[in-house]
Design a protein around this motif. Structure first.
Motif, PDB file in Angstrom:
ATOM      1  N   GLY A  59       0.787  -1.228   0.000  1.00 58.68           N
ATOM      2  CA  GLY A  59       0.000   0.000   0.000  1.00 58.68           C
ATOM      3  C   GLY A  59       0.814   1.270   0.000  1.00 58.68           C
ATOM      4  N   SER A  62      -1.058   3.718  -2.268  1.00 58.89           N
ATOM      5  CA  SER A  62      -2.516   3.585  -2.365  1.00 58.89           C
ATOM      6  C   SER A  62      -3.278   4.833  -1.966  1.00 58.89           C
ATOM      7  N   LEU A  74      -7.170  -2.382  -3.979  1.00 56.96           N
ATOM      8  CA  LEU A  74      -5.777  -2.820  -3.940  1.00 56.96           C
ATOM      9  C   LEU A  74      -5.719  -4.284  -4.316  1.00 56.96           C
ATOM     10  N   ASP A  76      -3.086  -7.515  -5.197  1.00 54.70           N
ATOM     11  CA  ASP A  76      -1.734  -8.050  -5.207  1.00 54.70           C
ATOM     12  C   ASP A  76      -1.812  -9.566  -5.102  1.00 54.70           C
ATOM     13  N   GLN A  81       1.306  -9.083   1.986  1.00 54.98           N
ATOM     14  CA  GLN A  81       1.510  -7.665   1.697  1.00 54.98           C
ATOM     15  C   GLN A  81       0.211  -6.894   1.890  1.00 54.98           C
ATOM     16  N   LEU A  82      -0.891  -7.480   1.444  1.00 55.41           N
ATOM     17  CA  LEU A  82      -2.193  -6.829   1.598  1.00 55.41           C
ATOM     18  C   LEU A  82      -2.615  -6.752   3.062  1.00 55.41           C
ATOM     19  N   ALA A  85      -1.035  -3.688   4.283  1.00 53.77           N
ATOM     20  CA  ALA A  85      -1.709  -2.516   3.715  1.00 53.77           C
ATOM     21  C   ALA A  85      -3.011  -2.240   4.445  1.00 53.77           C
ATOM     22  N   ARG A  86      -3.764  -3.272   4.712  1.00 54.16           N
ATOM     23  CA  ARG A  86      -5.055  -3.093   5.395  1.00 54.16           C
ATOM     24  C   ARG A  86      -4.854  -2.610   6.829  1.00 54.16           C
ATOM     25  N   TYR A  97      -9.608  -4.785  -0.609  1.00 55.96           N
ATOM     26  CA  TYR A  97      -8.353  -5.538  -0.692  1.00 55.96           C
ATOM     27  C   TYR A  97      -8.604  -6.882  -1.372  1.00 55.96           C
ATOM     28  N   ALA A  99      -6.577 -10.324  -3.061  1.00 53.49           N
ATOM     29  CA  ALA A  99      -5.409 -11.149  -3.414  1.00 53.49           C
ATOM     30  C   ALA A  99      -5.784 -11.961  -4.645  1.00 53.49           C
ATOM     31  N   ILE A 299     -10.008  -9.475   3.443  1.00 55.81           N
ATOM     32  CA  ILE A 299      -9.337  -9.525   2.140  1.00 55.81           C
ATOM     33  C   ILE A 299      -9.995 -10.615   1.294  1.00 55.81           C
TER      34      ILE A 299
END
Length: 309
Positions: A59, A62, A74, A76, A81-82, A85-86, A97, A99, A299
């Motif tokens: 992120g 973002s 977002l 990915d 990684q997400l 970010a979250r 989010y 994946a 996510i």
């Protein structure tokens, strides 16, 4: 590297990596981060509804998109990684989010009036397939903001002239300098975008002072300031290029179904069958393929179906 589907290109998977701390944070890349933000702001439209950030990672960029868009998705391949970010960006409806595999985007057509890919396409083994997916999910006249590593940069030209590298910076084909890391000739990328219905509006050269010696000779703020001016030069000889294009209407009627008030679940289709999904608790089920996709910790996880694990 990951390749969960035999009929798809290999994927550069950052799952569980320390990319954020080992590459960005406190790693002397403040200059690169700042000039990329400058360029991105120059590419964004004045106003949009929903943007898809492909390769969003942890992120880093973002929140920048909120200057132009009401909602940021977002995406990915790395779930971890997400997760980060979250944790940083929060659970606001402004962020969704996902994946998923960029080669099989799990979205209905024409769901985004903006798409971005920054520091992502250089990992793409099959650029054509990736762009085909972007063209499917973006609306007519939607803005596509793309960054790519430039094969024809000052350093590569000098090294080739001095016979210190074997590959030519002038040839059109992509060059893989490390596994799943490619550099692209500027004209190759223009032609690839045009093949998928995109019209180039603007190209921005940046990271003029990426070499470490410049960072030792001048303050980062000064380098960013000069870089910001040189971004207007039009000299496409830097290690990184940003492009803004838009999807040209095909002439056949297409329906944009961007509805920010709708349930986020309505964005998605099964990435394997393209069929609709129904919600069953924390699972999205595809009657067409029989696959089930989890929603974990906020996510949407389309990386591997639950029945394939």
């Amino acid at each position: 590297m990951s390749n969960t589907k035999p009929d798809r290109p290999s994927i550069c998977d950052y799952e569980g990596s320390n990319y954020r701390t080992e590459f960005w944070e406190n790693q002397g890349r403040d200059y690169e981060d700042k000039v990329e933000r400058v360029a991105l702001r120059r590419l964004m439209p004045r106003r949009g509804k929903r943007v898809l950030e492909i390769g969003a990672g942890f992120g880093r960029l973002s929140s920048e998109y909120l200057a132009a868009y009401d909602q940021v998705v977002l995406l990915d391949y790395s779930f971890s990684q997400l997760e980060y970010a979250r944790a940083q960006l929060g659970t606001s409806e402004k962020f969704i989010y996902v994946a998923a595999d960029a080669y099989a985007l799990p979205f209905k057509p024409a769901q985004f009036d903006g798409v971005s890919m920054v520091r992502t396409i250089h990992h793409m083994q099959n650029v054509q397939l990736a762009l085909q997916q972007v063209a499917r999910v973006i609306t007519d006249n939607g803005v596509f903001m793309l960054e790519h590593a430039n094969k024809q940069n000052f350093k590569a030209i000098a090294r080739y002239a001095l016979k210190r590298q074997s590959w030519s910076p002038y040839s059109r084909e992509p060059y893989e300098f490390v596994e799943l890391n490619y550099v692209f000739h500027p004209q190759f990328m223009v032609e690839a975008l045009q093949q998928h219905g995109f019209e180039i509006e603007k190209r921005i050269p940046l990271s003029w002072f990426r070499a470490g010696i410049f960072k030792k000779l001048a303050p980062i703020s000064a380098l960013v300031g000069i870089d910001s001016v040189l971004q207007y030069s039009g000299l496409l000889l830097t290690p990184s290029l940003f492009l803004r294009s838009h999807k040209v209407p095909s002439g056949s009627p297409t329906v944009s179904s961007i509805n920010l008030d709708a349930d986020p679940d309505s964005l998605f289709v099964c990435p394997e069958s393209g069929g609709p999904l129904t919600r069953e608790g924390d699972v999205l089920y595809s009657p067409k393929s029989g696959l089930r996709w989890a929603i974990r910790d906020g996510i949407y996880d389309f990386k591997v179906a639950l029945n394939e694990q």
